[in-house]
Write a protein that holds these residues in place. Sequence first.
Motif, short mmCIF file in Angstrom:
data_model
loop_
_atom_site.label_atom_id
_atom_site.label_comp_id
_atom_site.label_asym_id
_atom_site.label_seq_id
_atom_site.Cartn_x
_atom_site.Cartn_y
_atom_site.Cartn_z
N LYS A 2 2.00 74.07 -73.18
CA LYS A 2 1.26 74.78 -72.14
C LYS A 2 2.02 74.73 -70.81
CE LYS A 2 -2.91 73.93 -69.65
NZ LYS A 2 -4.20 73.28 -69.65
N LYS A 3 2.15 75.91 -70.17
CA LYS A 3 2.81 75.96 -68.87
C LYS A 3 1.88 76.72 -67.94
CE LYS A 3 7.13 77.55 -66.87
NZ LYS A 3 7.12 78.96 -66.56
N PRO A 158 8.85 89.09 -75.12
CA PRO A 158 8.39 87.71 -75.35
C PRO A 158 7.90 87.01 -74.07
CG PRO A 158 10.57 88.07 -76.30
CD PRO A 158 10.23 89.31 -75.55
N ASP A 159 8.54 87.31 -72.92
CA ASP A 159 8.11 86.66 -71.67
C ASP A 159 6.71 87.13 -71.26
OD1 ASP A 159 10.46 85.33 -71.56
OD2 ASP A 159 11.43 86.72 -70.15
N GLU A 162 4.25 85.42 -73.49
CA GLU A 162 4.13 84.02 -73.06
C GLU A 162 3.23 83.90 -71.82
OE1 GLU A 162 5.36 81.97 -75.06
OE2 GLU A 162 5.25 80.07 -73.97
N LYS A 165 -0.34 84.38 -72.91
CA LYS A 165 -0.72 83.21 -73.70
C LYS A 165 -1.04 82.03 -72.77
CE LYS A 165 1.01 80.13 -77.25
NZ LYS A 165 2.10 79.77 -78.15
N ASN A 166 -0.15 81.80 -71.80
CA ASN A 166 -0.36 80.67 -70.89
C ASN A 166 -1.62 80.82 -70.04
OD1 ASN A 166 1.77 79.07 -71.67
ND2 ASN A 166 3.24 80.15 -70.37
#
Length: 295
Positions: A2-3, A158-159, A162, A165-166
């Motif tokens: 997790k970020k 993908p970024d 991400e 998602k984060n």
Amino acid sequence: MKKKPHFDCVALIGIGLINSSLARVIRRDSLAEKIIGCSRSDATLEKAKKLNLCHSYTTDVSFAVEGADLIVLGVPVGANKQLAKIMGPALKQGAIVTDVGSVKRCVIEDVKPHLPESVHLIPAHPVAGTEHSGPEAGFEGLFENRWCILTPEETADPDAVEAVKNLWLQAGMQVDSMDAYYHDQILAITSHLPHLIAYNIVGTAYDLEVVNESEVIKYAAGGFRDFTRIAASDPVMWRDVFLNNREAVLEMLGRFSEDLSVLQRAIRWGDGDTLEELFSKTRDIRKGIIQAKQV
Ligand code: NAP
């Protein structure tokens, strides 16, 4: 891993139960420099303003998304197409457009054609909710320990995936990714059909002539009450879910009707074994849900 995500400007298009809950999370965890709340009506914006959910408020979709690096569509899924048409030309290069809709294939079909090439579409469905609507119904713990399903296309950046998602991880959710078609099949049986059954059973009780309304309410604890909670869900949101997940819901409804006929036959012929066998199997499913902490 997790970020903690960070956005310069998040535009929330629709500020009802889901997006207002997300606004609370973004504020609580300082995930954005600026949150813009956009709704169709001044009345809803006024409520959001009173709750101090965003930094600014507008009914103008193009104005809301201009300069935003994350746009979250939080409206009934049938409204997405029209909104995408309006906001498409105003979107910033490289912006991420996501949504929270309960059906996913239609989001790709309705929204993607209206986005510039440089804009990333990452559809998402936080599987968390209540039967209440509007900004006052939201709360920051809504997403805690629930699942969020992302349905990016294979070619998605993908970024951008991400980042979305984060965001949901930060809201306390567990995140899964799958194909939009598969999502719509699963949700047809786990969410859409149960709502249809609840709407139908409450409708049937309403139409009964042998039982009057006060008796339905008085003896509701016999099981009916739990259906009435689900059947109190937003009519427009659910109208759009059924119209936009037609095939999967009809497929599940066909299976459901067949299985119901088996029960009907067992009751008619006094076949207790068939009834008991099914009722024992279904108990195990309930145990599984409790063990997975999804109650
Ligand atoms: P909600 O509380 O009813 O809020 C809906 C928001 O969308 C309001 O800001 C409303 O604006 C706006 N809106 C409605 N119709 C519109 C239209 N035709 N054009 C533009 N804006 C419109 O809804 P919600 O429960 O947050 O649901 C939002 C989305 O989340 C839906 O797609 C739903 O499928 C999905 N979802 C819901 C749940 C749930 O349990 N409720 C769970 C997961 C996902 P005004 O109030 O100003 O009219």
